[in-house]
Write a protein that holds these residues in place. Structure first.
Motif, short mmCIF file in Angstrom:
data_model
loop_
_atom_site.label_atom_id
_atom_site.label_comp_id
_atom_site.label_asym_id
_atom_site.label_seq_id
_atom_site.Cartn_x
_atom_site.Cartn_y
_atom_site.Cartn_z
N LEU A 127 0.84 -1.20 0.00
CA LEU A 127 0.00 0.00 0.00
C LEU A 127 0.87 1.26 0.00
N THR A 128 1.92 1.25 0.81
CA THR A 128 2.84 2.39 0.86
C THR A 128 3.51 2.60 -0.49
N ARG A 129 4.02 1.53 -1.08
CA ARG A 129 4.67 1.62 -2.40
C ARG A 129 3.70 2.18 -3.44
N ASP A 130 2.49 1.63 -3.46
CA ASP A 130 1.50 2.06 -4.45
C ASP A 130 1.13 3.53 -4.27
N ARG A 131 0.97 3.96 -3.05
CA ARG A 131 0.61 5.36 -2.81
C ARG A 131 1.76 6.30 -3.13
N LEU A 132 2.99 5.84 -2.97
CA LEU A 132 4.14 6.66 -3.38
C LEU A 132 4.17 6.80 -4.90
N ILE A 133 3.84 5.74 -5.61
CA ILE A 133 3.77 5.81 -7.07
C ILE A 133 2.72 6.84 -7.49
N VAL A 134 1.57 6.82 -6.81
CA VAL A 134 0.52 7.79 -7.12
C VAL A 134 1.02 9.21 -6.86
N SER A 135 1.62 9.42 -5.70
CA SER A 135 2.05 10.77 -5.31
C SER A 135 3.13 11.34 -6.22
N TYR A 136 4.11 10.52 -6.57
CA TYR A 136 5.27 11.04 -7.28
C TYR A 136 5.28 10.79 -8.79
N GLN A 137 4.47 9.84 -9.25
CA GLN A 137 4.47 9.53 -10.68
C GLN A 137 3.16 9.90 -11.37
N ILE A 138 2.04 9.53 -10.77
CA ILE A 138 0.75 9.68 -11.46
C ILE A 138 0.13 11.05 -11.22
N ASN A 139 0.19 11.57 -9.99
CA ASN A 139 -0.42 12.88 -9.74
C ASN A 139 0.15 13.98 -10.64
N PRO A 140 1.47 14.03 -10.90
CA PRO A 140 1.95 15.05 -11.84
C PRO A 140 1.38 14.87 -13.26
N ILE A 141 1.16 13.63 -13.67
CA ILE A 141 0.56 13.38 -14.98
C ILE A 141 -0.88 13.88 -15.01
N LEU A 142 -1.64 13.58 -13.95
CA LEU A 142 -3.03 14.03 -13.89
C LEU A 142 -3.11 15.56 -13.83
N GLU A 143 -2.19 16.18 -13.10
CA GLU A 143 -2.16 17.65 -13.05
C GLU A 143 -1.84 18.24 -14.41
N ARG A 144 -0.90 17.64 -15.14
CA ARG A 144 -0.55 18.12 -16.48
C ARG A 144 -1.75 18.01 -17.41
N LEU A 145 -2.44 16.88 -17.37
CA LEU A 145 -3.61 16.69 -18.23
C LEU A 145 -4.73 17.66 -17.86
N THR A 146 -4.89 17.92 -16.57
CA THR A 146 -5.91 18.88 -16.12
C THR A 146 -5.56 20.29 -16.62
N ARG A 147 -4.29 20.68 -16.48
CA ARG A 147 -3.86 22.01 -16.96
C ARG A 147 -4.04 22.12 -18.47
N THR A 148 -3.66 21.08 -19.20
CA THR A 148 -3.79 21.10 -20.66
C THR A 148 -5.25 21.22 -21.07
N THR A 149 -6.12 20.49 -20.39
CA THR A 149 -7.55 20.58 -20.69
C THR A 149 -8.08 21.96 -20.35
#
Length: 166
Positions: A127-149
């Motif tokens: 769970l810790t590993r997965d949440r770190l992936i979300v925080s450091y890898q996926i959230n920046p991607i989602l933020e970029r897509l939100t900004r682009t949209t």
């Protein structure tokens, strides 16, 4: 010797959220969101251009480019923006789905088909590993897509305002 809880995971490999993340990251389409800024914006420009080429004949049927240049360009821009918005939404929803699977404390999986779904609680280290992936890898991607949209929405709103002023 105690087996690692990662080794005794009953979830099939292809349904484990971390493997879904790796698969998404490597896929031809979803990888776009992970590209460096110049490459990402080049892909966005290519999609917008293709959208413009698709919608401009429709716009030309409604507004003659030789007589009504501005309505023709605005309509083509809005159509291209709509197509680009669909692409951005698909990217966003794909990454958001994997993010949700990684954040959850349990993994829902299917053993042999859609009719026999199971859940498995993640051990704390997973769970810790997965949440770190979300925080450091996926959230920046989602933020970029939100900004682009958001940028696309602003451009489309600007085109719409000019359209209303005609």
């Amino acid at each position: 010797m105690r087996e690692s809880s990662l080794q005794v995971c009953p979830v099939p490999l292809e349904q484990q959220p971390v493997n879904e993340y790796e698969e998404l990251k490597e896929s031809w389409f979803f990888r776009w969101a992970t590209l460096d800024n110049p490459l990402f914006w080049r892909k966005i420009a290519i999609v917008w251009t293709i959208g413009w080429l698709i919608t401009s004949p429709i716009a030309a049927a409604s507004f003659s480019p030789s007589q009504s240049v501005l309505p023709f360009v605005l309509f083509s821009n809005l159509g291209a923006g709509f197509i680009l918005a669909l692409i951005l939404l698909q990217l966003f929803f794909g990454w958001h789905y994997v993010s949700d699977r990684l954040k959850k404390e349990t993994i829902f999986y299917e053993e042999s088909g859609w009719y026999d779904g199971q859940t498995w609680p993640k051990p704390p280290e997973m769970l810790t590993r997965d949440r770190l992936i979300v925080s450091y890898q996926i959230n920046p991607i989602l933020e970029r897509l939100t900004r682009t949209t958001g940028i696309l929405a602003l451009f489309m709103a600007g085109d719409s305002m000019v359209w209303l002023c005609l």
